[in-house]
Design a protein around this motif. Structure first.
Motif, PDB file in Angstrom:
ATOM      1  N   SER A  46      50.930  40.598  39.840  1.00  0.00           N
ATOM      2  CA  SER A  46      49.614  41.276  39.946  1.00  0.00           C
ATOM      3  C   SER A  46      48.500  40.463  40.446  1.00  0.00           C
ATOM      4  O   SER A  46      47.699  40.592  41.216  1.00  0.00           O
ATOM      5  CB  SER A  46      49.195  41.598  38.503  1.00  0.00           C
ATOM      6  N   LEU A  47      48.815  38.916  40.164  1.00  0.00           N
ATOM      7  CA  LEU A  47      47.775  37.866  40.514  1.00  0.00           C
ATOM      8  C   LEU A  47      47.954  37.826  42.120  1.00  0.00           C
ATOM      9  O   LEU A  47      46.775  37.903  42.750  1.00  0.00           O
ATOM     10  CB  LEU A  47      48.093  36.788  40.033  1.00  0.00           C
ATOM     11  N   LEU A  48      49.339  37.906  42.800  1.00  0.00           N
ATOM     12  CA  LEU A  48      49.432  37.810  44.099  1.00  0.00           C
ATOM     13  C   LEU A  48      48.918  39.139  44.801  1.00  0.00           C
ATOM     14  O   LEU A  48      48.236  39.061  45.955  1.00  0.00           O
ATOM     15  CB  LEU A  48      50.723  37.837  44.464  1.00  0.00           C
ATOM     16  N   GLY A  49      48.861  40.463  44.150  1.00  0.00           N
ATOM     17  CA  GLY A  49      48.534  41.611  44.426  1.00  0.00           C
ATOM     18  C   GLY A  49      46.829  41.505  44.757  1.00  0.00           C
ATOM     19  O   GLY A  49      46.436  41.996  45.731  1.00  0.00           O
ATOM     20  N   GLU A  79      35.825  34.992  38.393  1.00  0.00           N
ATOM     21  CA  GLU A  79      36.033  34.312  37.169  1.00  0.00           C
ATOM     22  C   GLU A  79      37.865  34.347  36.845  1.00  0.00           C
ATOM     23  O   GLU A  79      38.067  34.071  35.744  1.00  0.00           O
ATOM     24  CB  GLU A  79      35.325  34.923  35.921  1.00  0.00           C
ATOM     25  N   LEU A  80      38.419  35.107  37.684  1.00  0.00           N
ATOM     26  CA  LEU A  80      39.912  35.440  37.252  1.00  0.00           C
ATOM     27  C   LEU A  80      40.776  34.025  37.115  1.00  0.00           C
ATOM     28  O   LEU A  80      41.531  33.720  36.121  1.00  0.00           O
ATOM     29  CB  LEU A  80      40.385  35.974  38.488  1.00  0.00           C
ATOM     30  N   VAL A  81      40.376  33.101  38.021  1.00  0.00           N
ATOM     31  CA  VAL A  81      41.481  31.791  37.951  1.00  0.00           C
ATOM     32  C   VAL A  81      40.953  30.941  36.657  1.00  0.00           C
ATOM     33  O   VAL A  81      41.841  30.612  35.950  1.00  0.00           O
ATOM     34  CB  VAL A  81      41.319  30.823  39.353  1.00  0.00           C
ATOM     35  N   PRO A  82      39.710  30.852  36.455  1.00  0.00           N
ATOM     36  CA  PRO A  82      39.218  30.168  35.320  1.00  0.00           C
ATOM     37  C   PRO A  82      39.655  30.799  33.796  1.00  0.00           C
ATOM     38  O   PRO A  82      39.920  30.204  33.189  1.00  0.00           O
ATOM     39  CB  PRO A  82      37.707  30.006  35.363  1.00  0.00           C
ATOM     40  N   THR A  83      39.676  32.164  34.071  1.00  0.00           N
ATOM     41  CA  THR A  83      39.945  33.059  32.744  1.00  0.00           C
ATOM     42  C   THR A  83      41.421  32.879  32.474  1.00  0.00           C
ATOM     43  O   THR A  83      42.067  32.759  31.444  1.00  0.00           O
ATOM     44  CB  THR A  83      39.733  34.444  32.814  1.00  0.00           C
ATOM     45  N   ILE A  84      42.209  32.612  33.596  1.00  0.00           N
ATOM     46  CA  ILE A  84      43.847  32.615  33.480  1.00  0.00           C
ATOM     47  C   ILE A  84      44.134  31.239  32.951  1.00  0.00           C
ATOM     48  O   ILE A  84      45.036  30.833  32.168  1.00  0.00           O
ATOM     49  CB  ILE A  84      44.346  32.385  34.699  1.00  0.00           C
ATOM     50  N   GLN A  86      41.883  29.432  30.970  1.00  0.00           N
ATOM     51  CA  GLN A  86      41.362  29.528  29.620  1.00  0.00           C
ATOM     52  C   GLN A  86      42.700  30.152  28.610  1.00  0.00           C
ATOM     53  O   GLN A  86      42.591  29.630  27.541  1.00  0.00           O
ATOM     54  CB  GLN A  86      40.076  30.406  29.429  1.00  0.00           C
ATOM     55  N   ALA A  87      43.571  31.101  29.241  1.00  0.00           N
ATOM     56  CA  ALA A  87      44.455  31.781  28.468  1.00  0.00           C
ATOM     57  C   ALA A  87      45.806  30.935  28.497  1.00  0.00           C
ATOM     58  O   ALA A  87      46.796  31.360  28.033  1.00  0.00           O
ATOM     59  CB  ALA A  87      44.784  33.087  29.121  1.00  0.00           C
ATOM     60  N   ARG A  88      45.562  29.614  29.217  1.00  0.00           N
ATOM     61  CA  ARG A  88      46.810  28.775  29.072  1.00  0.00           C
ATOM     62  C   ARG A  88      47.995  29.237  29.622  1.00  0.00           C
ATOM     63  O   ARG A  88      49.125  29.220  29.235  1.00  0.00           O
ATOM     64  CB  ARG A  88      47.164  28.240  27.738  1.00  0.00           C
ATOM     65  N   LEU A  89      47.851  30.218  30.792  1.00  0.00           N
ATOM     66  CA  LEU A  89      49.005  31.031  31.506  1.00  0.00           C
ATOM     67  C   LEU A  89      49.806  30.008  32.570  1.00  0.00           C
ATOM     68  O   LEU A  89      50.819  30.446  32.989  1.00  0.00           O
ATOM     69  CB  LEU A  89      48.573  32.127  32.139  1.00  0.00           C
ATOM     70  N   TYR A  90      49.375  28.602  32.519  1.00  0.00           N
ATOM     71  CA  TYR A  90      50.080  27.736  33.384  1.00  0.00           C
ATOM     72  C   TYR A  90      51.106  27.145  32.403  1.00  0.00           C
ATOM     73  O   TYR A  90      52.030  26.495  32.942  1.00  0.00           O
ATOM     74  CB  TYR A  90      49.094  26.721  33.899  1.00  0.00           C
ATOM     75  N   ARG A  91      51.241  27.174  31.147  1.00  0.00           N
ATOM     76  CA  ARG A  91      52.024  26.516  30.358  1.00  0.00           C
ATOM     77  C   ARG A  91      53.422  27.257  30.257  1.00  0.00           C
ATOM     78  O   ARG A  91      53.258  28.548  30.334  1.00  0.00           O
ATOM     79  CB  ARG A  91      51.472  26.118  28.880  1.00  0.00           C
ATOM     80  N   MET A  98      52.631  30.652  38.584  1.00  0.00           N
ATOM     81  CA  MET A  98      51.318  31.165  38.280  1.00  0.00           C
ATOM     82  C   MET A  98      50.366  30.170  38.927  1.00  0.00           C
ATOM     83  O   MET A  98      49.401  30.535  39.650  1.00  0.00           O
ATOM     84  CB  MET A  98      51.060  31.124  36.805  1.00  0.00           C
ATOM     85  N   ARG A  99      50.844  28.804  38.823  1.00  0.00           N
ATOM     86  CA  ARG A  99      49.684  27.885  39.642  1.00  0.00           C
ATOM     87  C   ARG A  99      49.554  28.159  41.089  1.00  0.00           C
ATOM     88  O   ARG A  99      48.549  28.208  41.818  1.00  0.00           O
ATOM     89  CB  ARG A  99      50.388  26.306  39.431  1.00  0.00           C
ATOM     90  N   SER A 100      50.850  28.350  41.713  1.00  0.00           N
ATOM     91  CA  SER A 100      51.021  28.681  43.143  1.00  0.00           C
ATOM     92  C   SER A 100      50.255  29.862  43.436  1.00  0.00           C
ATOM     93  O   SER A 100      49.473  29.726  44.335  1.00  0.00           O
ATOM     94  CB  SER A 100      52.360  28.667  43.505  1.00  0.00           C
ATOM     95  N   ALA A 101      50.351  30.905  42.559  1.00  0.00           N
ATOM     96  CA  ALA A 101      49.728  32.223  42.840  1.00  0.00           C
ATOM     97  C   ALA A 101      48.081  31.915  42.650  1.00  0.00           C
ATOM     98  O   ALA A 101      47.257  32.682  43.492  1.00  0.00           O
ATOM     99  CB  ALA A 101      50.088  33.225  41.968  1.00  0.00           C
TER     100      ALA A 101
END
Length: 598
Positions: A46-49, A79-84, A86-91, A98-101
């Motif tokens: 979805s993020l890539l899309g 605000e999409l990347v900062p929100t991601i 904040q949700a700690r979706l890189y962990r 997800m970081r690459s996307a």
């Protein structure tokens, strides 16, 4: 599968252009919501899309039109990347993709010119910086592309250059990290990032450009250390960035009008700066560092070969006059004879006018008196010698890169490489008139290379390179290179060209001094000497009266054996020494006392 999701997102980008209103009102909101889905595959795709859809809108100039993208949707995208984060979706599992996307998202937002506040711009820049220190190379590359787009389309600068705050936040910070950090991941990422910076930050002044080039040249040195140890990736990334900086900034042709000179905040490379980069790239061609992964120095050499080709083309195009070309081996009817290139009358008028009103550095003024010459005969010989040496390397990928670079620069007419010594003989020897060779094939490459070894300018680099292959462990490479070298020596004997054999001996001795204690070079050199001695191909050097080769060789063997802890190298020294134990040469006692005391 990651590749499938990437391909699907790019397909969605194309489809979005067919019906942008439907994509903006139906598809995009759903994708934005799914970027926080519990399933990693769903949120990654979805993020890539979203990223590719936003890019499609940007390419169609639809981002600024409120009837396609409303303000609420634009705010969610910004605000999409900062929100991601904040949700700690890189962990956890899947954090790397997800970081690459997210980096791709930042890149697409920037290219599409999505409206961002200054605070949002800085926030995204912080996100990119965090990805630059990640140890994954793919993430660092994605972060570099995002950094380039973000700083290119946002963070404007005035005609006087960037603000001191922006310069300190980006350029000064990156340089400081590369020079002082002990974390290899940080030096790798930020040395790569310097090459992705736009020209408005790299060269607002000649001093800033000097600082950037100096930092990268120091990081690219083969003896450079990160945390007390050598780091091959940092050296390679520094070489890549050096070339990218040159491509981004360009070379000063002194053809700007007064108005352009007064309003342009970008300083191009001067002749001195160009020479500094050339010297750094040529030094990187000598990087033979090794670690547990093998010949990691080859990464820098490969990057340096690409860089030499690119910078050679830039410097030739920037030169407005070639006062002479190499006449060696060229007749008046030889097409290799270069024509004199002179600037037009209008160009000279603009040049004189600009010189009177625009202050340049002392080095630039010196060049202006006799025209712009960024490429010269000595430099051409050094570049060709370095490439020919790598063409004799034992690694297939290195030979392939060297052959492709030689093929392009020697056969290209746009621009045509000047000052090539014996161009016709060199092109004919390497068979460059026939394109599409597989230079990685040792059975093809080494016979062609040994045809060029008789050109005096290239004898030393070719022999220095092929020694590594003859003494290597790969059977096909060693067999092909040995056969070519032995055939060449037999040809010299038939032609009674003894001076060439003496020259070969001098090259071998020179390698002992140049690469002292370097097993990457000396071990195959010793193996090569063992083969030549056992087949009697060095008898002319050993039996000559009052000759110095035997004495110097024994001295080199003794020096290398003293304190050597490499068993393989010691055994190779023993093998060479035993081939030198000939009673009539009175070498037995010398070997026992000096070379083989162990």
């Amino acid at each position: 599968d990651i590749e499938i999701r990437v391909l699907a997102s790019k397909s969605l980008s194309r489809v979005s252009k067919l019906n942008p209103c439907y994509s903006a009102t139906v598809v995009l909101p759903k994708l934005l919501d799914q970027c926080f889905h519990d399933d990693l595959v769903v949120r990654h795709g979805s993020l890539l899309g979203v990223a590719e859809t936003v890019l499609a809108f940007g390419e169609a100039n639809l981002v600024q039109q409120s009837e396609v993208l409303n303000d609420e949707t634009k705010s969610l995208i910004a605000e999409l990347v900062p929100t991601i984060e904040q949700a700690r979706l890189y962990r956890g599992r899947g954090g790397e993709i997800m970081r690459s996307a997210a980096c791709r998202m930042i890149e697409c937002i920037s290219i599409a010119r999505v409206p961002l506040s200054v605070k949002q711009q800085v926030r995204l820049l912080d996100s990119v910086d965090a990805c630059l220190v990640h140890p994954n190379e793919e993430i660092q590359m994605s972060a570099g592309l995002a950094l380039n787009a973000l700083l290119t389309y946002y963070f404007p600068v005035s005609s006087k250059g960037p603000s001191s705050r922006l310069q300190s936040r980006v350029v000064d910070k990156y340089i400081s990290i590369v020079q002082t950090q002990d974390n290899p991941a940080a030096t790798r990422g930020f040395s790569l990032a310097l090459g992705y910076l736009p020209a408005k930050l790299l060269a607002p002044s000649s001093q800033v450009l000097d600082t950037v080039l100096g930092c990268l040249c120091d990081a690219a040195k083969r003896e450079s250390l990160v945390g007390g140890e050598g780091d091959a990736e940092t050296r390679r990334n520094a070489v890549i960035s050096l070339v990218n900086v040159c491509k981004t900034v360009g070379i000063n042709k002194n053809t700007m009008t007064i108005a352009e000179a007064e309003t342009s905040p970008i300083f191009h490379l001067s002749r001195n700066q160009t020479d500094v980069v050339f010297n750094s790239l040529l030094e990187s061609m000598k990087d033979y560092n090794m670690d547990r992964r093998g010949d990691v120095g080859s990464w820098s050499r490969i990057a340096a070969m690409d860089g030499l080709e690119a910078l050679t083309n830039l410097s030739i195009e920037a030169s407005t006059i070639f006062p002479h070309s190499s006449g060696r081996g060229a007749s008046s009817s030889d097409p290799s004879t270069e024509a004199i290139i002179a600037p037009s009358f209008q160009t000279r008028l603009d040049f004189l006018d600009a010189t009177a009103k625009v202050q340049h550095s002392l080095s630039q003024k010196k060049d202006e008196k006799c025209g712009n010459l960024f490429f010269h005969e000595r430099l051409c010989s050094s570049i060709l010698s370095a490439l020919l040496k790598q063409l004799g390397e034992k690694l297939d990928v290195v030979r392939c890169k060297a052959g492709e670079c030689l093929e392009r620069i020697l056969t290209s007419d746009t621009p045509r490489l000047p000052f090539v010594p014996y161009r016709h003989i060199l092109v004919q020897a390497l068979g460059l008139n026939e394109r599409g060779k597989n230079w990685a094939d040792p059975a093809l490459t080494f016979p062609l290379l040994m045809k060029a070894v008789n050109i005096d300018d290239f004898t030393e680099p070719i022999l220095s390179g092929i020694v590594v292959s003859v003494g290597g462990l790969t059977e096909s490479v060693s067999k092909g290179s040995s056969a070519s070298l032995f055939e060449w020596i037999r040809g010299l004997r038939t032609a009674k060209a003894t001076p060439k054999i003496f020259r070969m001996g001098e090259v071998f001795l020179g390698l002992f001094h140049q690469y002292k204690r370097n097993g990457r070079i000396l071990l195959p050199l010793l193996s090569t000497l063992d083969k030549l001695l056992s087949h009697g191909y060095l008898d002319e050097l050993l039996c000559v009266q009052n000759g110095t080769f035997l004495t110097n060789l024994m001295s080199c063997l003794a020096s290398e054996a003293n304190g050597c802890g490499d068993v393989k190298r010691l055994l190779a020294i023993v093998g060479v020494s035993l081939n030198l134990l000939q009673p009539h040469l009175e070498t037995v006692s010398i070997m026992q006392k000096e070379v083989l005391p162990f």
